[in-house]
Motif scaffolding. Structure first.
Motif, PDB file in Angstrom:
ATOM      1  N   GLN A  18       0.825  -1.207   0.000  1.00 34.32           N
ATOM      2  CA  GLN A  18       0.000   0.000   0.000  1.00 34.32           C
ATOM      3  C   GLN A  18       0.862   1.261   0.000  1.00 34.32           C
ATOM      4  O   GLN A  18       0.643   2.185  -0.793  1.00 34.32           O
ATOM      5  N   VAL A  19       1.815   1.302   0.901  1.00 37.65           N
ATOM      6  CA  VAL A  19       2.677   2.490   1.007  1.00 37.65           C
ATOM      7  C   VAL A  19       3.533   2.644  -0.242  1.00 37.65           C
ATOM      8  O   VAL A  19       3.713   3.754  -0.753  1.00 37.65           O
ATOM      9  N   HIS A  24       4.941   5.407  -5.239  1.00 33.91           N
ATOM     10  CA  HIS A  24       5.139   5.352  -6.687  1.00 33.91           C
ATOM     11  C   HIS A  24       4.249   6.371  -7.395  1.00 33.91           C
ATOM     12  O   HIS A  24       4.668   7.017  -8.360  1.00 33.91           O
ATOM     13  N   SER A  25       3.009   6.518  -6.920  1.00 32.34           N
ATOM     14  CA  SER A  25       2.093   7.442  -7.591  1.00 32.34           C
ATOM     15  C   SER A  25       2.575   8.887  -7.471  1.00 32.34           C
ATOM     16  O   SER A  25       2.401   9.678  -8.400  1.00 32.34           O
ATOM     17  N   VAL A  26       3.179   9.235  -6.341  1.00 30.37           N
ATOM     18  CA  VAL A  26       3.721  10.593  -6.172  1.00 30.37           C
ATOM     19  C   VAL A  26       4.974  10.775  -7.014  1.00 30.37           C
ATOM     20  O   VAL A  26       5.160  11.812  -7.661  1.00 30.37           O
ATOM     21  N   ILE A  27       5.819   9.769  -7.026  1.00 29.30           N
ATOM     22  CA  ILE A  27       7.063   9.833  -7.806  1.00 29.30           C
ATOM     23  C   ILE A  27       6.764  10.024  -9.290  1.00 29.30           C
ATOM     24  O   ILE A  27       7.485  10.727 -10.005  1.00 29.30           O
ATOM     25  N   LYS A  28       5.654   9.426  -9.777  1.00 29.60           N
ATOM     26  CA  LYS A  28       5.305   9.498 -11.198  1.00 29.60           C
ATOM     27  C   LYS A  28       4.539  10.768 -11.577  1.00 29.60           C
ATOM     28  O   LYS A  28       4.152  10.935 -12.735  1.00 29.60           O
ATOM     29  N   SER A  47       6.943  -2.613   7.920  1.00 32.01           N
ATOM     30  CA  SER A  47       6.510  -2.564   6.523  1.00 32.01           C
ATOM     31  C   SER A  47       6.679  -1.179   5.899  1.00 32.01           C
ATOM     32  O   SER A  47       7.064  -1.050   4.729  1.00 32.01           O
ATOM     33  N   ILE A  48       6.374  -0.125   6.645  1.00 33.79           N
ATOM     34  CA  ILE A  48       6.428   1.229   6.087  1.00 33.79           C
ATOM     35  C   ILE A  48       7.870   1.623   5.783  1.00 33.79           C
ATOM     36  O   ILE A  48       8.168   2.181   4.722  1.00 33.79           O
ATOM     37  N   LYS A  49       8.770   1.325   6.698  1.00 34.90           N
ATOM     38  CA  LYS A  49      10.192   1.615   6.454  1.00 34.90           C
ATOM     39  C   LYS A  49      10.705   0.816   5.258  1.00 34.90           C
ATOM     40  O   LYS A  49      11.483   1.332   4.432  1.00 34.90           O
ATOM     41  N   LEU A  92      -1.203  13.180   1.281  1.00 36.00           N
ATOM     42  CA  LEU A  92      -1.773  11.972   0.688  1.00 36.00           C
ATOM     43  C   LEU A  92      -1.829  10.897   1.758  1.00 36.00           C
ATOM     44  O   LEU A  92      -0.832  10.643   2.439  1.00 36.00           O
ATOM     45  N   ASP A  93      -2.982  10.270   1.934  1.00 38.41           N
ATOM     46  CA  ASP A  93      -3.072   9.143   2.857  1.00 38.41           C
ATOM     47  C   ASP A  93      -2.351   7.948   2.253  1.00 38.41           C
ATOM     48  O   ASP A  93      -2.320   7.767   1.028  1.00 38.41           O
ATOM     49  N   ALA A  94      -1.802   7.105   3.118  1.00 44.02           N
ATOM     50  CA  ALA A  94      -0.939   6.020   2.649  1.00 44.02           C
ATOM     51  C   ALA A  94      -1.666   4.966   1.838  1.00 44.02           C
ATOM     52  O   ALA A  94      -1.026   4.186   1.124  1.00 44.02           O
TER      53      ALA A  94
END
Length: 267
Positions: A18-19, A24-28, A47-49, A92-94
């Motif tokens: 999910q994270v 990825h969506s922000v990077i793109k 998981s988040i790290k 942006l929520d994760a």
């Protein structure tokens, strides 16, 4: 100079995938952000790290990871904003997904409408379950009673690009609120003379999360909503008429919930 953007992603117990998908969506994004700040609000596993480390390996975007004790989304967003180095804040929520051109549409508006009192720009969004576009008014200055009203202006911060100076000016989110803290922030900014406008371009996909407070504990979320309304009334953030209207909608939601509960219990 082109506007610089820090994207803040608070996360709590979301999965690595999910994270990573949110990152990825922000990077793109077709308009590049200057940094991404991920705030781990005391998650129970790494998981988040792990997702941050994977995203760093495939991107040149500066990704900041900050872990703190669990204190809720308002405190996590405040921590992210305190770490942010750039002039505009995107939240942006994760478990949500940025759309490729959503940020660019907001930045284009900033470039053509520069003003120190412009507190932010919002866009529309898409619902993950239906793919439908949630529409809002574009081109008109937002009034307080519009905030969070479907078809008028959004109340959730992921729909907005926020001026960091304005965010800091009002002291960020109120961490004592457990619901509608986004609404409260926007209303306090409006009360201090900041203005908001909308663009028609959808900015993100709002993913339906059945574990969220709103969906998993309806009565608790409605009660927290009334706490927000009490604050809005006492501080004059909404008109008295609008506070009454929202109280009535809240009350009717409670009645509908208990009616469904009783009907199910008799079957």
């Amino acid at each position: 100079m082109k506007p610089t953007v820090s994207c803040i992603i608070p996360a709590y117990n979301e999965s690595r995938l999910q994270v990573l998908s949110a990152l990825h969506s922000v990077i793109k994004s077709s308009y590049p952000v200057s940094e991404i700040v991920v705030v781990d609000d005391g998650s129970k596993d790494p998981s988040i790290k792990e997702a941050v480390d994977e995203a760093r390996a495939i991107s040149d975007v500066d990704i900041v990871y900050f872990r703190k004790e669990n204190a809720g989304p308002a405190a996590a967003r405040n921590a992210g904003a305190a770490l942010a180095k750039y002039e505009w804040l995107a939240f942006l929520d994760a478990d949500d997904i940025y759309l490729e051109n959503g940020l660019r549409a907001k930045v284009d508006f900033l470039i053509s409408n520069s003003s120190d009192k412009l507190g932010g720009v919002y866009g529309r969004f898409l619902w993950s379950d239906t793919g439908k576009e949630q529409k809002f008014i574009a081109g008109l200055a937002v009034t307080a009673d519009w905030v969070g009203v479907a078809g008028k202006s959004p109340g959730g911060l992921p729909a907005y690009l926020i001026r960091k100076e304005a965010f800091d000016d009002v002291g960020g989110f109120d961490p004592t609120l457990k619901f509608n803290e986004d609404f409260d922030l926007l209303l306090r900014m409006l009360s201090m003379g900041y203005v908001f406008y909308g663009v028609q371009e959808p900015g993100f996909i709002r993913v339906i999360n059945h574990d969220s407070l709103t969906r998993s504990d309806v009565l608790k979320s409605l009660g927290a909503g009334r706490e927000f309304l009490r604050k809005a009334f006492h501080e004059g953030l909404l008109s008295k008429r609008e506070v009454f209207r929202r109280y009535m909608l809240n009350y009717l939601s409670v009645v509908r919930f208990w009616f469904r509960f009783v009907v199910r219990g008799r079957r």
